[in-house]
Scaffold this motif. Structure first.
Motif, PDB file in Angstrom:
ATOM      1  N   ALA A 125       0.820  -1.272  -0.004  1.00  9.73           N
ATOM      2  CA  ALA A 125      -0.118  -0.032   0.042  1.00  9.73           C
ATOM      3  C   ALA A 125       0.854   1.101   0.034  1.00  9.73           C
ATOM      4  CB  ALA A 125      -0.808   0.003   1.201  1.00  9.73           C
ATOM      5  N   ASN A 126       1.910   1.262   0.803  1.00  3.23           N
ATOM      6  CA  ASN A 126       3.034   2.361   0.721  1.00  3.23           C
ATOM      7  C   ASN A 126       3.230   2.600  -0.426  1.00  3.23           C
ATOM      8  OD1 ASN A 126       2.338   3.222   3.572  1.00  3.23           O
ATOM      9  ND2 ASN A 126       3.774   1.694   4.275  1.00  3.23           N
ATOM     10  N   ALA A 127       4.028   1.526  -1.092  1.00  2.88           N
ATOM     11  CA  ALA A 127       4.275   1.565  -2.452  1.00  2.88           C
ATOM     12  C   ALA A 127       3.516   2.279  -3.445  1.00  2.88           C
ATOM     13  CB  ALA A 127       5.000   0.293  -2.896  1.00  2.88           C
ATOM     14  N   LEU A 128       2.364   1.735  -3.421  1.00  2.08           N
ATOM     15  CA  LEU A 128       1.368   2.219  -4.283  1.00  2.08           C
ATOM     16  C   LEU A 128       0.876   3.681  -4.204  1.00  2.08           C
ATOM     17  CD1 LEU A 128      -1.155   1.674  -6.292  1.00  2.08           C
ATOM     18  CD2 LEU A 128      -2.370   1.182  -4.251  1.00  2.08           C
ATOM     19  N   LEU A 129       1.033   4.132  -3.141  1.00  3.10           N
ATOM     20  CA  LEU A 129       0.743   5.623  -2.680  1.00  3.10           C
ATOM     21  C   LEU A 129       1.781   6.589  -3.502  1.00  3.10           C
ATOM     22  CD1 LEU A 129      -0.709   7.644  -0.866  1.00  3.10           C
ATOM     23  CD2 LEU A 129       0.916   7.054   0.787  1.00  3.10           C
ATOM     24  N   LYS A 130       2.892   5.896  -3.553  1.00  2.00           N
ATOM     25  CA  LYS A 130       3.877   6.844  -4.405  1.00  2.00           C
ATOM     26  C   LYS A 130       3.318   7.054  -5.730  1.00  2.00           C
ATOM     27  CE  LYS A 130       8.171   5.406  -1.626  1.00  2.00           C
ATOM     28  NZ  LYS A 130       9.061   4.583  -1.560  1.00  2.00           N
TER      29      LYS A 130
END
Length: 316
Positions: A125-130
């Motif tokens: 999820a944190n990677a997608l946020l970027k």
């Protein structure tokens, strides 16, 4: 088959016709209401896919569950199997991001469908946020979520939300008549009641041929089962080795049968209310995989039989 959701289509097509199409969409609603089908159909419109093209279009990419390792089954410490964790992993997000540096293959747009987005691992999820914060030109995200609250607030804040309400019983009935004409009235009615507004669930109940199962449950609830014959019949109809989907469907169907009984005139509904509560508990515990299917079928029958006996005493 897409059913209803006219408001979602109006909002989507109005956005597509405008000068600024939002880059990230959150499709929110309960399981089985058609969010995934909508996402694919919307993605096809977005990239200009021709008739017959869909999930395999080169500019439509779908991310869904992946196992944590190559084994189909792992063992717990006591030797019993348990279900592999279901999640969308960071490796999938990174693989998707590696493609975003190139132009779409056939046009000016590409669509990324993440289904279900609420099962993203935290680091995924944190990677997608970027990517949502700095979306590549021409890339649009469609996040399908059964429980949007499980998403990171920062992801939700970057998405335009499309809400998918449950489907009215009248539309569900029309759907089942069109797609499952072989289903009789009792089967169709039981499926609609158990599905609670989810066309996907209703079709599943019918496809699993649970009409006889529903009738066996109603027989136990109406007549009791002092000699255990009806419970044996119920277990046989459920099957010796049902998978999780069938067991969950059976439990939801049992809850529906009990709920329908609660709507009738009863001198004392408390025994059936108690039974409904127990079935709710069983449904919640089912995914742990720690059950014997035959024993669970008998337990369902026993709950119904106890409710029947208590109700008969109350009515007498």
């Amino acid at each position: 088959m897409l059913l209803g959701h006219d408001e979602a289509w109006r909002e989507w097509r109005k956005a597509m016709a405008g000068e600024r199409m939002h880059h990230a969409w959150l499709l929110a609603g309960r399981r089985g209401v058609g969010k995934g089908s909508f996402a694919l159909a919307a993605a096809r419109e977005l990239v200009g896919a021709a008739d017959g093209e869909g999930a395999h279009h080169p500019d439509i990419h779908t991310l869904t569950y992946a196992p944590k390792d190559d084994k189909e089954e792992r063992k717990r410490a006591d030797g019993k199997p348990f279900e592999l964790a279901r999640s969308i992993r960071i490796a999938q997000i990174r693989a998707m991001q590696s493609r975003l540096g190139t132009r779409p293959t056939m046009g000016e747009r590409r669509a990324i469908i993440i289904d279900p987005a609420d099962d993203l691992e935290r680091n995924a999820a944190n990677a997608l946020l970027k990517s949502l914060e700095e979306p590549p030109v021409g890339t649009y995200f469609l996040l399908v979520a059964h429980s949007p609250a499980r998403l990171l607030p920062t992801i939700r804040s970057r998405c335009r939300v499309l809400r998918f309400p449950t489907v009215p019983d009248s539309e569900m009935d029309r759907l089942l008549r069109d797609l499952s004409p072989q289903a009789d009235d009792p089967t169709r009615a039981a499926a609609i009641a158990a599905a609670a507004g989810s066309p996907g669930a209703a079709l599943q109940f019918v496809d699993m041929e649970l009409g006889k199962v529903a009738q066996a449950m109603r027989d136990i609830l109406e007549r009791g089962d002092a000699d255990f014959r009806l419970r044996g019949t119920l277990a046989g109809l459920i099957g010796a080795r049902p998978d999780r989907d069938r067991i969950r469907a059976v439990l939801e169907l049992a809850r529906s049968v009990v709920a329908q009984r609660l709507d009738g005139a009863m001198a004392d509904p408390r025994p059936v209310i108690d039974t409904h509560g127990e079935l709710v508990r069983l449904t919640g515990e089912q995914p742990t995989y720690n059950f014997d299917a035959g024993l669970l079928a008998m337990e369902i029958g026993t709950l119904l039989a106890k409710a029947a006996a208590a109700s008969e005493r109350a009515d007498g």
